[in-house]
Write a protein that holds these residues in place. Structure first.
Motif, PDB file in Angstrom:
ATOM      1  N   ALA A  60       0.859  -1.378   0.127  1.00 11.71           N
ATOM      2  CA  ALA A  60      -0.029  -0.094   0.266  1.00 11.71           C
ATOM      3  C   ALA A  60       1.058   1.692   0.067  1.00 11.71           C
ATOM      4  O   ALA A  60       0.343   2.330  -0.953  1.00 11.71           O
ATOM      5  N   ALA A  61       2.010   1.009   0.775  1.00 15.62           N
ATOM      6  CA  ALA A  61       3.089   2.326   1.092  1.00 15.62           C
ATOM      7  C   ALA A  61       3.458   2.568  -0.944  1.00 15.62           C
ATOM      8  O   ALA A  61       3.795   3.956  -0.807  1.00 15.62           O
ATOM      9  N   ARG A  62       3.495   1.332  -0.872  1.00 13.99           N
ATOM     10  CA  ARG A  62       4.532   1.929  -2.856  1.00 13.99           C
ATOM     11  C   ARG A  62       3.921   2.317  -3.207  1.00 13.99           C
ATOM     12  O   ARG A  62       4.014   3.107  -4.097  1.00 13.99           O
ATOM     13  N   PHE A  67       1.166   7.072  -6.676  1.00  9.28           N
ATOM     14  CA  PHE A  67      -0.242   6.959  -7.129  1.00  9.28           C
ATOM     15  C   PHE A  67       0.093   9.028  -7.212  1.00  9.28           C
ATOM     16  O   PHE A  67      -0.989  10.060  -7.548  1.00  9.28           O
ATOM     17  N   TRP A  68       0.851   9.330  -5.958  1.00 10.46           N
ATOM     18  CA  TRP A  68       0.430  10.391  -4.955  1.00 10.46           C
ATOM     19  C   TRP A  68       2.174  11.462  -6.520  1.00 10.46           C
ATOM     20  O   TRP A  68       2.009  12.589  -6.665  1.00 10.46           O
ATOM     21  N   ALA A  69       2.210  10.491  -6.918  1.00  9.10           N
ATOM     22  CA  ALA A  69       3.833  11.118  -7.523  1.00  9.10           C
ATOM     23  C   ALA A  69       3.336  12.017  -8.604  1.00  9.10           C
ATOM     24  O   ALA A  69       4.030  12.525  -8.912  1.00  9.10           O
ATOM     25  N   GLY A  70       2.011  11.650  -9.670  1.00  6.83           N
ATOM     26  CA  GLY A  70       1.972  13.214 -10.164  1.00  6.83           C
ATOM     27  C   GLY A  70       1.838  12.705 -11.538  1.00  6.83           C
ATOM     28  O   GLY A  70       1.471  13.230 -12.806  1.00  6.83           O
ATOM     29  N   GLY A  71       1.934  11.396 -11.578  1.00 14.65           N
ATOM     30  CA  GLY A  71       2.350  10.515 -12.739  1.00 14.65           C
ATOM     31  C   GLY A  71       0.565  10.362 -14.059  1.00 14.65           C
ATOM     32  O   GLY A  71      -0.410  10.975 -12.858  1.00 14.65           O
ATOM     33  N   SER A  72       0.332  10.139 -14.636  1.00 13.51           N
ATOM     34  CA  SER A  72      -1.264  10.369 -15.196  1.00 13.51           C
ATOM     35  C   SER A  72      -2.163   8.897 -14.919  1.00 13.51           C
ATOM     36  O   SER A  72      -1.356   7.560 -14.512  1.00 13.51           O
TER      37      SER A  72
END
Length: 217
Positions: A60-62, A67-72
């Motif tokens: 989940a942490a990974r 998810f919040w790294a800013g990718g699409s």
């Protein structure tokens, strides 16, 4: 004053665990066997669930980092949803079937509930062991004390060396019940707390997906 020598009666056999088990009757032996099985079972379940929850938390942490790294969302779907291997990935795959706020909330929420139900499996065993083991042990104690009183009545000998083994055998059953129950209760509470925290993260992810779908819609 003349001293009075008092001879203390010594038991013929040291009251070891093995000795107490071997001298017990079939009912008390069955109770001890059941409690031993329940104790081993609860430890096995607890270890399995701790490892499962630890792995799920790491995954989940990974996932949340990505998810919040800013990718699409498409990149995230290609990486996780095509071959989902963890609860977050399976929730994402379910949510992407219909990408709108209502459908994401419904499909993702349903999948999250299924994942949490699946992760909860096994905790019921710990609850059963924690609640029933002391009473099973108490039954063995009551039965053992009844046998001890019958033996005392038959032999008409209340010498402590004669009475002690039977009483110790009876109390040993209660001790085994507590040995099985106490860790099971601790494990159940600890694992339930971990599952509750994981549920908050998973349900929060569903809300985030729903908000994202609403913005993009």
């Amino acid at each position: 004053m003349d001293s009075v020598a008092v001879e203390l009666a010594q038991p013929a056999q040291e009251l070891t665990i093995f000795y107490l088990f071997m001298r017990a009757d079939i009912i008390v032996k069955a109770v001890m066997g059941i409690l031993l099985f329940m104790s081993v079972w609860s430890w096995a379940v607890a270890i399995e669930k701790f490892l499962q929850f630890r792995k799920a938390a790491s995954q989940a942490a990974r996932f949340e980092d990505d998810f919040w790294a800013g990718g699409s969302i498409d990149d995230l779907a290609n990486r996780y949803a095509r071959n989902p291997k963890d609860p977050f990935s399976r929730v994402l795959a379910a949510a992407l079937r219909d990408w709108d706020s209502f459908s994401v909330s419904r499909s993702g929420g349903a999948e999250a509930n299924r994942e949490l139900t699946r992760m909860e499996q096994g905790l019921g065993i710990l609850a059963i062991v924690g609640s029933s083991a002391p009473f099973i042990g108490l039954f063995g104690t009551v039965w053992g004390i009844m046998n001890s009183f019958r033996s005392i009545a038959a032999s008409r000998d209340t010498n402590l060396a004669v009475v002690a083994p039977g009483i110790a055998e009876a109390l040993f059953a209660t001790g085994l019940g507590l040995v099985a129950a106490i860790p099971a209760v601790i494990f159940f509470n600890a694992l339930s707390s971990q599952l509750a925290k994981y549920a908050v993260r998973l349900e929060g992810f569903v809300d985030d997906l729903s908000a994202l779908a609403a913005r993009e819609g």
